[in-house]
Design an enzyme around this catalytic site. Structure first.
Site, PDB file in Angstrom:
ATOM      1  CB  SER A  35      -0.862   0.026   1.261  1.00  0.00           C
ATOM      2  OG  SER A  35      -1.516   1.263   1.395  1.00  0.00           O
ATOM      3  CE1 TYR A  41      -4.693  -1.637   4.890  1.00  0.00           C
ATOM      4  CE2 TYR A  41      -3.353   0.272   4.321  1.00  0.00           C
ATOM      5  CZ  TYR A  41      -4.164  -0.779   3.936  1.00  0.00           C
ATOM      6  OH  TYR A  41      -4.440  -0.975   2.606  1.00  0.00           O
ATOM      7  CE  LYS A  54      -2.271  -3.852   3.066  1.00  0.00           C
ATOM      8  NZ  LYS A  54      -2.601  -4.984   2.209  1.00  0.00           N
TER       9      LYS A  54
HETATM   10  N1  NAD Z   1      -8.531   0.307  -2.083  1.00  0.00           N
HETATM   11  C1  NAD Z   1      -7.449   0.960  -1.793  1.00  0.00           C
HETATM   12  O1  NAD Z   1      -7.382   2.187  -1.880  1.00  0.00           O
HETATM   13  C2  NAD Z   1      -6.231   0.206  -1.341  1.00  0.00           C
HETATM   14  C3  NAD Z   1      -5.011   0.883  -1.298  1.00  0.00           C
HETATM   15  C4  NAD Z   1      -3.887   0.207  -0.916  1.00  0.00           C
HETATM   16  C5  NAD Z   1      -3.964  -1.122  -0.577  1.00  0.00           C
HETATM   17  N2  NAD Z   1      -5.162  -1.759  -0.597  1.00  0.00           N
HETATM   18  C6  NAD Z   1      -5.186  -3.168  -0.231  1.00  0.00           C
HETATM   19  O2  NAD Z   1      -5.756  -3.895  -1.285  1.00  0.00           O
HETATM   20  C7  NAD Z   1      -6.259  -5.140  -0.783  1.00  0.00           C
HETATM   21  C8  NAD Z   1      -7.642  -5.353  -1.339  1.00  0.00           C
HETATM   22  O3  NAD Z   1      -8.505  -4.369  -0.807  1.00  0.00           O
HETATM   23  P1  NAD Z   1      -9.719  -3.749  -1.599  1.00  0.00           P
HETATM   24  O4  NAD Z   1      -9.407  -2.343  -1.832  1.00  0.00           O
HETATM   25  O5  NAD Z   1     -10.066  -4.598  -2.762  1.00  0.00           O
HETATM   26  O6  NAD Z   1     -10.813  -3.791  -0.453  1.00  0.00           O
HETATM   27  P2  NAD Z   1     -12.072  -4.736  -0.259  1.00  0.00           P
HETATM   28  O7  NAD Z   1     -12.508  -4.462   1.143  1.00  0.00           O
HETATM   29  O8  NAD Z   1     -12.998  -4.535  -1.382  1.00  0.00           O
HETATM   30  O9  NAD Z   1     -11.471  -6.218  -0.353  1.00  0.00           O
HETATM   31  C9  NAD Z   1     -10.818  -6.868   0.710  1.00  0.00           C
HETATM   32  C10 NAD Z   1     -11.275  -8.319   0.716  1.00  0.00           C
HETATM   33  O10 NAD Z   1     -10.507  -9.047   1.700  1.00  0.00           O
HETATM   34  C11 NAD Z   1     -11.393  -9.962   2.314  1.00  0.00           C
HETATM   35  N3  NAD Z   1     -10.901 -10.352   3.626  1.00  0.00           N
HETATM   36  C12 NAD Z   1     -10.860  -9.597   4.752  1.00  0.00           C
HETATM   37  N4  NAD Z   1     -10.401 -10.331   5.770  1.00  0.00           N
HETATM   38  C13 NAD Z   1     -10.129 -11.566   5.290  1.00  0.00           C
HETATM   39  C14 NAD Z   1      -9.628 -12.768   5.855  1.00  0.00           C
HETATM   40  N5  NAD Z   1      -9.312 -12.841   7.162  1.00  0.00           N
HETATM   41  N6  NAD Z   1      -9.486 -13.845   5.064  1.00  0.00           N
HETATM   42  C15 NAD Z   1      -9.824 -13.795   3.756  1.00  0.00           C
HETATM   43  N7  NAD Z   1     -10.303 -12.686   3.149  1.00  0.00           N
HETATM   44  C16 NAD Z   1     -10.455 -11.590   3.919  1.00  0.00           C
HETATM   45  C17 NAD Z   1     -12.721  -9.213   2.412  1.00  0.00           C
HETATM   46  O11 NAD Z   1     -13.808 -10.084   2.610  1.00  0.00           O
HETATM   47  C18 NAD Z   1     -12.748  -8.467   1.094  1.00  0.00           C
HETATM   48  O12 NAD Z   1     -13.444  -9.188   0.086  1.00  0.00           O
HETATM   49  C19 NAD Z   1      -6.179  -5.038   0.739  1.00  0.00           C
HETATM   50  O13 NAD Z   1      -5.044  -5.725   1.197  1.00  0.00           O
HETATM   51  C20 NAD Z   1      -6.023  -3.550   0.963  1.00  0.00           C
HETATM   52  O14 NAD Z   1      -5.371  -3.278   2.179  1.00  0.00           O
HETATM   53  C21 NAD Z   1      -6.284  -1.124  -0.996  1.00  0.00           C
END
Ligand code: NAD
Length: 283
Positions: free
Chosen positions: A170, A189, A193
């Site tokens: 991230s 977080y 990351k």
């Molecule tokens: N969206 C952003 O701006 C952003 C930025 C940087 C990093 N991220 C990272 O990207 C990744 C995906 O996030 P996203 O943006 O698609 O959000 P999202 O919330 O849409 O997806 C996250 C998914 O992880 C699943 N999850 C949570 N806990 C879990 C567990 N214990 N076991 C299995 N699955 C689990 C959730 O059910 C969900 O479907 C994450 O690691 C997040 O930290 C997102």
């Protein structure tokens, strides 16, 4: 006529072969992969990208996502003519991840590419956060990444082939995620990351002898489930003020980066972090 040298293994002009197509390097035809956090914004779009690129894919998420995963798997299988299966697992639970290893081999035969992506940003993740917030974040984001990477590299090594691991880090791994005059609530977080990024780098060094690559992608702000229902529309301009491109990214803009890192298009890339953040990290 010169004698053959060790440098003959490095072709100078592969494009001169009439059958050579550089776009083939982005193909995942015949590959087997899995995506954790597969019901989320990034996970769904990477699954779709890998399926379109020709891979059979297991979409892995918590049981509560069944209503999303089942129709998604069916739609992607039908559209792209590959096998897409839902599998349910809490990535922070060692027993469940060990069982996932068996399910992956049963369903796909092996694993060539893995998007290790499940993650949470728990409310209250600031300087005074309760122990429970810290622990939950580290358990899911960092320990979950470790557990899923372990089963992946073991499958690859047991089956005697290489592959590619792509971890979701991230922008918060690299700075305090500055919004409107102060840091965002990303204390644990960001730590999780940053840990993922360093773990991906370690595995790159340790697993290179097995033909396994390991890289991280660091998304900036991407409109997905992690924000839905948690931020108001006015937050858009505040959050994107420090982003040179002044907008969020899309899930597909992350999926193309992950396709690059998973495929042979990045065959000489390992141990790196690919920022996909609209330029946020330049400041
Ligand atoms: N969206 C952003 O701006 C952003 C930025 C940087 C990093 N991220 C990272 O990207 C990744 C995906 O996030 P996203 O943006 O698609 O959000 P999202 O919330 O849409 O997806 C996250 C998914 O992880 C699943 N999850 C949570 N806990 C879990 C567990 N214990 N076991 C299995 N699955 C689990 C959730 O059910 C969900 O479907 C994450 O690691 C997040 O930290 C997102």
């Amino acid at each position: 006529m010169t004698d053959a040298t060790i440098f003959d293994q490095y072709p100078l002009d592969q494009w001169k072969d009439p059958a050579h197509r550089i776009m083939d390097r982005f193909s995942l035809a015949g590959k087997k992969g899995f995506v954790t956090g597969g019901a989320g914004g990034l996970g769904r779009n990477v699954t779709a990208a890998w399926a379109e690129a020709g891979a059979d894919v297991a979409i892995v998420d918590l049981p509560r996502t069944k209503e999303t995963l089942e129709p998604l798997a069916q739609e992607l299988s039908e559209r792209y003519g590959v096998k897409v299966v839902p599998l349910y697992c809490d990535v922070s639970d060692k027993e469940q991840v060990d069982a996932l290893k068996t399910s992956l081999v049963d369903e796909l035969g092996t694993v060539d590419v893995a998007f290790i992506n499940a993650g949470v940003n728990v409310p209250g993740d600031d300087a005074d956060e309760p122990y429970e917030v810290w622990q939950k974040t580290i358990d899911i984001n960092l320990t979950g990444a470790y557990l899923t990477a372990q089963i992946t590299q073991h499958i690859m090594r047991e089956h005697g082939h290489g592959g590619s691991l792509v971890f979701t880090s991230s922008l918060s791994a690299h700075n305090a995620n500055f919004i409107a005059g102060g840091p965002s609530p990303v204390a644990a977080y960001g730590a999780s990351k940053a840990g993922i990024y360093e773990y991906a780098r370690y595995l790159a060094a340790a697993l290179a002898p097995y033909g396994i690559r390991s890289n991280a992608v660091s998304p900036g702000y991407v409109w997905s489930g992690i924000f839905e229902g948690r931020i108001v529309p006015e937050a858009h301009d505040v959050m994107t003020a420090p982003v040179p491109m002044h907008r969020f990214g899309t899930n597909e803009e992350i999926a193309t980066a992950v396709l690059f890192l998973a495929s042979d298009a990045s065959s000489y890339v390992t141990g790196t972090n690919l920022q996909v953040d609209g330029g946020y990290s330049v400041y």
